[in-house]
Design an enzyme around this catalytic site. Structure first.
Site, PDB file in Angstrom:
ATOM      1  N   CYS A 123      82.420  27.762  47.701  1.00  0.00           N
ATOM      2  CA  CYS A 123      82.745  29.103  47.222  1.00  0.00           C
ATOM      3  C   CYS A 123      82.902  30.110  48.359  1.00  0.00           C
ATOM      4  CB  CYS A 123      81.697  29.572  46.223  1.00  0.00           C
ATOM      5  SG  CYS A 123      80.017  29.569  46.862  1.00  0.00           S
ATOM      6  N   GLU A 139      76.686  33.689  40.295  1.00  0.00           N
ATOM      7  CA  GLU A 139      77.340  33.549  41.591  1.00  0.00           C
ATOM      8  C   GLU A 139      78.696  32.921  41.333  1.00  0.00           C
ATOM      9  OE1 GLU A 139      78.874  31.623  44.755  1.00  0.00           O
ATOM     10  OE2 GLU A 139      77.018  30.481  44.536  1.00  0.00           O
TER      11      GLU A 139
END
Length: 266
Positions: free
Chosen positions: A48, A14
């Site tokens: 993020c 990720e």
């Protein structure tokens, strides 16, 4: 990924994001403004999936920008242990320096620095890695500040005229982690999110995560997924087991009797 290729190790990554927050003119104005602030300034932008790209329909652009600026300039910066603090520091001196370079790049590229862009002047904040909430207007997708992840409290603002243009701008990125659409028209909302190349899309919301829902991105935002049964499967190897409960001879290769064998040789 290179290291894992040596022994064909399965990996899930990720990675980063440069996430668009699209607001149409028919959206609930005050709620969209409120969530816009949370999308980018929560955790000082060190998320993020931060909504660091605000993409506004042109007809509401000026009013929306004014509202966001009006609230952002009053964000309380301070020590995270202070109950009055709304936004804390960056993680390190190195990261603070990176954010300052990022802001300088935005100015050099021609974006308008509408708010922030510097360290706060309060004496009690001088020893911390603090940066003011920063907002750039007059941005476009050719700018580094629009394309590269800052991982800090920096918002860039773009504008669009049509639904198709909004989708094109949002997808004009090497990243594809998350994004949001604000509108009262649910048909339009569903049309747009289906076209967004992102692993998670929100409609009239920003930042909710659920253990039941998979999390991960498209393009350079990574491979694989976390959370949900899909995320658990990233840590498993599949084995197929078959059991024949009534095995019988197939006789494809038939048993040859001795006399038949001699006759064949003759």
């Amino acid at each position: 990924m290179k290291a894992a290729s040596g022994n064909f190790k399965k990996i899930s990554m990720e990675l980063g994001g440069k996430n668009p927050n699209i607001v149409f003119s028919d959206a609930d104005f005050d709620t969209a403004v409120d969530y816009t602030l949370n999308a980018v300034f929560f955790h000082a932008g060190q998320v993020c999936s931060a909504g660091a790209r605000l993409i506004l329909e042109e007809s509401i652009h000026d009013r929306f920008v004014e509202a966001v600026l009006g609230r952002a300039k009053h964000i309380k910066i301070g020590n995270g242990f202070d109950e009055d603090t709304q936004m804390g520091p960056l993680i390190s001196a190195e990261h603070l320096a990176n954010i300052e370079d990022y802001i300088k790049t935005g100015v050099q590229e021609g974006a308008t620095l509408a708010l922030g862009g510097k360290r706060p002047g309060s004496p009690e904040l001088q020893k911390g890695f603090f940066i003011e909430p920063t907002i750039f207007t007059n941005c476009h997708t050719k700018m580094h500040i629009v394309q590269e992840e800052s991982f800090g409290p920096v918002l860039t603002i773009e504008k669009f005229e049509t639904e198709e243009e909004a989708v094109r701008l949002a997808n004009d990125s090497v990243f594809g982690l998350a994004g949001a659409v604000w509108t009262r028209d649910m048909n339009r909302a569903e049309r747009v999110v289906r076209k967004l190349r992102m692993g998670t899309t929100w409609i009239n919301d920003y930042h909710p995560y659920f253990p039941q829902a998979p999390w991960g991105g498209y393009k350079q935002s990574g491979i694989g997924r976390e959370l949900s049964h899909v995320g658990i499967e990233e840590y498993t190897e599949i084995k197929h087991i078959y059991m024949n409960t009534r095995p019988e001879p197939m006789n494809w290769f038939k048993e040859v009797k001795e006399e038949e064998s001699q006759l064949a040789e003759f």
